[in-house]
Write a protein that holds these residues in place. Structure first.
Motif, PDB file in Angstrom:
ATOM      1  N   LEU A  78       0.799  -1.221   0.000  1.00  0.00           N
ATOM      2  CA  LEU A  78       0.000   0.000   0.000  1.00  0.00           C
ATOM      3  C   LEU A  78       0.838   1.281   0.000  1.00  0.00           C
ATOM      4  O   LEU A  78       0.412   2.281  -0.593  1.00  0.00           O
ATOM      5  CB  LEU A  78      -0.968   0.007   1.185  1.00  0.00           C
ATOM      6  N   PRO A  79       2.023   1.312   0.651  1.00  0.00           N
ATOM      7  CA  PRO A  79       2.831   2.541   0.578  1.00  0.00           C
ATOM      8  C   PRO A  79       3.201   2.946  -0.841  1.00  0.00           C
ATOM      9  O   PRO A  79       3.437   4.135  -1.100  1.00  0.00           O
ATOM     10  CB  PRO A  79       4.074   2.179   1.400  1.00  0.00           C
ATOM     11  N   GLN A  80       3.224   1.991  -1.774  1.00  0.00           N
ATOM     12  CA  GLN A  80       3.497   2.338  -3.166  1.00  0.00           C
ATOM     13  C   GLN A  80       2.366   3.161  -3.770  1.00  0.00           C
ATOM     14  O   GLN A  80       2.564   3.849  -4.776  1.00  0.00           O
ATOM     15  CB  GLN A  80       3.718   1.073  -3.980  1.00  0.00           C
ATOM     16  N   TRP A  81       1.195   3.101  -3.159  1.00  0.00           N
ATOM     17  CA  TRP A  81       0.044   3.906  -3.583  1.00  0.00           C
ATOM     18  C   TRP A  81      -0.143   5.115  -2.683  1.00  0.00           C
ATOM     19  O   TRP A  81      -1.177   5.779  -2.736  1.00  0.00           O
ATOM     20  CB  TRP A  81      -1.219   3.064  -3.578  1.00  0.00           C
ATOM     21  N   GLY A  82       0.832   5.388  -1.828  1.00  0.00           N
ATOM     22  CA  GLY A  82       0.763   6.550  -0.960  1.00  0.00           C
ATOM     23  C   GLY A  82       0.008   6.339   0.331  1.00  0.00           C
ATOM     24  O   GLY A  82      -0.282   7.303   1.043  1.00  0.00           O
TER      25      GLY A  82
END
Length: 223
Positions: A78-82
């Motif tokens: 999810l951090p890759q999607w902010g």
């Protein structure tokens, strides 16, 4: 082992903090997983065929998907999607989705053991579908599912140890850190296993008491 236990006393605040985090996570996911399971169970037995297929798909997906995959997707993906969540938040959401699916399956198994005539009689008395669920179905399936639901609580306690893989500072994570610092891996894991065994034994005693008190006598139990 004696020298390792003495070393544990030096790191006791961290170990105790980790144990508290383990118990907190296990308690939270047991409550949220049970609440989620009741909601999924209600959706599975009410409404039209589409809703039932969707809830069955939910149950099959989360039972069939390894929990660690779900936790990794949320914490590292999810951090890759902010969107970055704390380890505790990820653990609660991931475990809740998984545990709710299992609990819903237990409740559905118990539901199949109810007398259909009893449900029809309740509807004939003018009860709405929601009232039938709240007053007739849910109390019975909960009591029939006590053994399975309490076993799930035990699994929640044991499975909480995998949360250290997403950097949640629970008990096993602290014992792992202690093992690395001291190079006493065998001693650390033996102590960790003994602590988990003691915790599970307490839950088992409480679970057996609940079974004797609340399981309907003479009725097939759901496991």
């Amino acid at each position: 082992m004696a020298s390792f236990l003495a070393l544990m006393l030096e790191y006791w605040p961290q170990v105790l903090s980790g144990l508290g985090n383990t118990l907190l996570l296990a308690a939270v996911i047991s409550v949220t997983g049970l609440a989620g399971g009741v909601v999924v169970f209600y959706l599975a037995i009410s409404g039209g065929p589409l809703r039932r297929r969707l809830t069955e798909g939910y149950i099959s997906f989360f039972i069939g998907t390894p929990l660690i995959v779900l936790l990794f997707l949320m914490y590292y993906g999810l951090p890759q999607w902010g969107l970055k969540l704390t380890p505790f938040t990820v653990a609660v959401i991931g475990f809740t989705l998984n545990v709710a699916a299992y609990n819903a399956r237990y409740l559905m198994t118990a539901f199949r053991g109810l007398d259909p005539d009893e449900l029809q009689a309740a509807r004939a008395q003018g009860f709405s579908d929601l009232q039938v669920f709240q007053l007739v179905i849910l109390p019975q399936v909960m009591r029939l599912s006590v053994p399975a639901l309490t076993n799930q609580v035990i699994l929640n306690l044991k499975d909480s140890s995998i949360a250290f893989l997403i950097q949640y500072a629970e008990f096993f994570a602290q014992m792992q850190d202690l093992a690395i610092r001291s190079f006493r891996f065998l001693d650390a894991y033996l102590v960790a296993g003994a602590v988990y065994l003691a915790l599970v034994s307490v839950v088992v005693v409480a679970a057996r008491w609940l079974e004797r008190r609340y399981v309907l006598p003479g009725v097939r139990r759901a496991r």
